[in-house]
Each structure stands twice: as C-alpha cells, then as structure tokens.
Motif scaffolding. Structure first.
Motif, PDB file in Angstrom:
ATOM      1  N   ASN A 161       0.429  -1.622  -0.159  1.00 23.10           N
ATOM      2  CA  ASN A 161      -0.332   0.734  -0.053  1.00 23.10           C
ATOM      3  C   ASN A 161       1.047   1.017  -0.042  1.00 23.10           C
ATOM      4  N   PRO A 162       1.817   1.585   1.082  1.00 22.74           N
ATOM      5  CA  PRO A 162       2.334   2.611   0.835  1.00 22.74           C
ATOM      6  C   PRO A 162       3.111   2.833  -0.457  1.00 22.74           C
TER       7      PRO A 162
ATOM      8  N   LEU B  38       4.296   6.284  -2.260  1.00 18.40           N
ATOM      9  CA  LEU B  38       5.371   6.883  -2.756  1.00 18.40           C
ATOM     10  C   LEU B  38       5.195   6.670  -4.414  1.00 18.40           C
ATOM     11  N   HIS B  39       4.710   5.800  -4.669  1.00 19.64           N
ATOM     12  CA  HIS B  39       3.654   5.600  -6.386  1.00 19.64           C
ATOM     13  C   HIS B  39       4.839   5.457  -7.071  1.00 19.64           C
ATOM     14  N   GLN B  40       5.249   3.591  -6.133  1.00 18.90           N
ATOM     15  CA  GLN B  40       6.287   3.219  -6.974  1.00 18.90           C
ATOM     16  C   GLN B  40       5.714   2.279  -7.954  1.00 18.90           C
ATOM     17  N   VAL B  41       4.982   2.170  -8.808  1.00 17.49           N
ATOM     18  CA  VAL B  41       4.445   1.137  -9.338  1.00 17.49           C
ATOM     19  C   VAL B  41       5.200  -0.390  -9.594  1.00 17.49           C
ATOM     20  N   ALA B  42       7.028   0.178 -10.514  1.00 19.37           N
ATOM     21  CA  ALA B  42       7.613  -0.957 -10.276  1.00 19.37           C
ATOM     22  C   ALA B  42       8.124  -2.037  -9.064  1.00 19.37           C
ATOM     23  N   VAL B  43       8.017  -0.740  -8.510  1.00 19.77           N
ATOM     24  CA  VAL B  43       8.716  -1.920  -6.850  1.00 19.77           C
ATOM     25  C   VAL B  43       7.063  -1.721  -5.947  1.00 19.77           C
ATOM     26  N   GLY B  44       6.022  -1.851  -6.123  1.00 21.80           N
ATOM     27  CA  GLY B  44       4.977  -2.260  -5.801  1.00 21.80           C
ATOM     28  C   GLY B  44       4.846  -4.001  -6.845  1.00 21.80           C
ATOM     29  N   LEU B  45       5.056  -3.572  -7.809  1.00 26.07           N
ATOM     30  CA  LEU B  45       4.795  -4.980  -8.920  1.00 26.07           C
ATOM     31  C   LEU B  45       5.656  -5.775  -8.001  1.00 26.07           C
TER      32      LEU B  45
ATOM     33  N   SER C  91      -1.900  -8.254 -12.091  1.00 22.74           N
ATOM     34  CA  SER C  91      -2.203  -8.227 -13.352  1.00 22.74           C
ATOM     35  C   SER C  91      -2.726  -6.426 -12.962  1.00 22.74           C
ATOM     36  N   LEU C  92      -3.837  -6.162 -12.468  1.00 26.25           N
ATOM     37  CA  LEU C  92      -3.549  -4.844 -12.088  1.00 26.25           C
ATOM     38  C   LEU C  92      -2.919  -4.186 -11.650  1.00 26.25           C
ATOM     39  N   ASN C  93      -1.617  -4.484 -10.794  1.00 26.52           N
ATOM     40  CA  ASN C  93      -0.463  -3.543 -10.600  1.00 26.52           C
ATOM     41  C   ASN C  93       0.374  -3.396 -12.092  1.00 26.52           C
ATOM     42  N   TRP C  94       0.040  -4.598 -12.965  1.00 30.17           N
ATOM     43  CA  TRP C  94       1.676  -5.055 -13.969  1.00 30.17           C
ATOM     44  C   TRP C  94       0.811  -4.261 -15.196  1.00 30.17           C
TER      45      TRP C  94
ATOM     46  N   LEU D  48       1.449  -0.372 -14.630  1.00 29.51           N
ATOM     47  CA  LEU D  48       2.865  -0.621 -14.431  1.00 29.51           C
ATOM     48  C   LEU D  48       3.211  -0.047 -16.729  1.00 29.51           C
ATOM     49  N   ALA D  49       2.345  -0.803 -17.420  1.00 31.62           N
ATOM     50  CA  ALA D  49       2.898  -1.081 -18.737  1.00 31.62           C
ATOM     51  C   ALA D  49       1.650  -0.418 -19.225  1.00 31.62           C
ATOM     52  N   ASN D  50       0.756   0.524 -18.823  1.00 26.28           N
ATOM     53  CA  ASN D  50       0.729   1.421 -19.753  1.00 26.28           C
ATOM     54  C   ASN D  50       0.061   2.616 -19.165  1.00 26.28           C
ATOM     55  N   ASN D  51       1.416   3.256 -17.823  1.00 22.21           N
ATOM     56  CA  ASN D  51       1.221   4.474 -17.900  1.00 22.21           C
ATOM     57  C   ASN D  51       2.728   4.882 -17.613  1.00 22.21           C
TER      58      ASN D  51
END
Length: 152
Positions: free
Chosen positions: A90-91, A96-103, A143-146, A149-152
């Motif tokens: 979540n954080p 932090l808006h770190q989508v890749a790290v979130g993935l 899949s949602l996180n990916w 990442l792939a589309n933004n």
C-alpha cells in the motif's frame, strides 16, 4: 483453535488497517484517478469485500496450519514475511507511487502465498482451499498492478 483463529484475525486485520493508513486518499486521489487502469479492474467496493473474505479465510487456514505443521517456526516466519509484504504494498504503490516496486512486492507476496498452498497441502489437504481466495485475488491484483505499470 478458536483463540488461534481470533489471534490470526486480529493480526490479519491489523495488516489491512496499517495498509489502509498508508493508502489514505490513494484510491480517490488525483494520481490514481488519472492512471490508465485495466478493463477488468473491479469496482471499489469489491476490494473491501474481497480483503475481508480473504483475511477471514486466511486466519482459519493459519489456525489449522499451526495445529498441523511440524515446523511452527517456519510457518510463523513465512506468515511474518507475508504480513510485511501485504502491509508494504500500500505505501509503496499509493503513497510513494512506485508502481514498479509495487509490482515486485505483490509478485513476491503472490509467490509466497502459493508457497503456503503447496508446502502445506500434504498437512492440510482440503483445508488448503481456505488460502485459494488469497492466491486468486493476488493473481488479479498483480495483473492490475502490471497493467498500470505497462500503460502509464
């Protein structure tokens, strides 16, 4: 068994609560609203219902596992790592808006939950079904996180 289930419920919902603090205004935030999201993204209310169901099932699963498995230290170590990864996403994602790290975090969590399923299947047999909602939801969430990442 009942007390252990309650203990795991408290611990599991604490994870959701702490994660929720860091999510804050994440979902209704301008940042999240502006993202291109997967067409299969469920409506917001589904997330709360899904996580409530998942944490109840997982608490029962853990109570059964604690009774059945030989190495309780390993079980609790895996549970603890799972807890940290669950809270951490979540954080990392919303604050932090770190989508890749979130993935990376959510992929790690997904693999770990799969480890629970397969490692303890022989001990828990059909009771292992209790962890399936968690694994299935994580596959969807990954899949949602990916997609983000792939589309933004």
């Amino acid at each position: 068994m009942v007390l252990r289930t309650i203990l795991f419920l408290v611990i599991n919902f604490a994870a959701l609560g702490i994660g929720g603090i860091f999510t804050g205004k994440g979902v209704p935030s301008e940042w999240y609203a502006s993202l291109s999201k997967a067409p299969w993204t469920p409506p917001g209310w589904v997330f709360g219902a899904a996580w409530t169901t998942i944490m109840i099932c997982f608490a029962i699963y853990m109570a059964f596992a604690y009774e059945k498995v030989k190495s309780k230290k390993t079980l609790i170590a895996l549970f603890s790592i799972q807890w940290v990864l669950n809270v951490l996403w979540n954080p990392v994602f919303f604050y932090l808006h770190q989508v890749a790290v979130g993935l990376v975090v959510i992929c790690s969590l997904t693999v770990l939950v799969a480890v629970f399923l397969f490692r303890y299947w022989s001990d828990l047999k059909l009771k292992s079904i209790l962890i399936l909602p968690y694994l299935i939801w994580l596959l969807i969430a990954t899949s949602l996180n990916w997609y983000i990442l792939a589309n933004n």
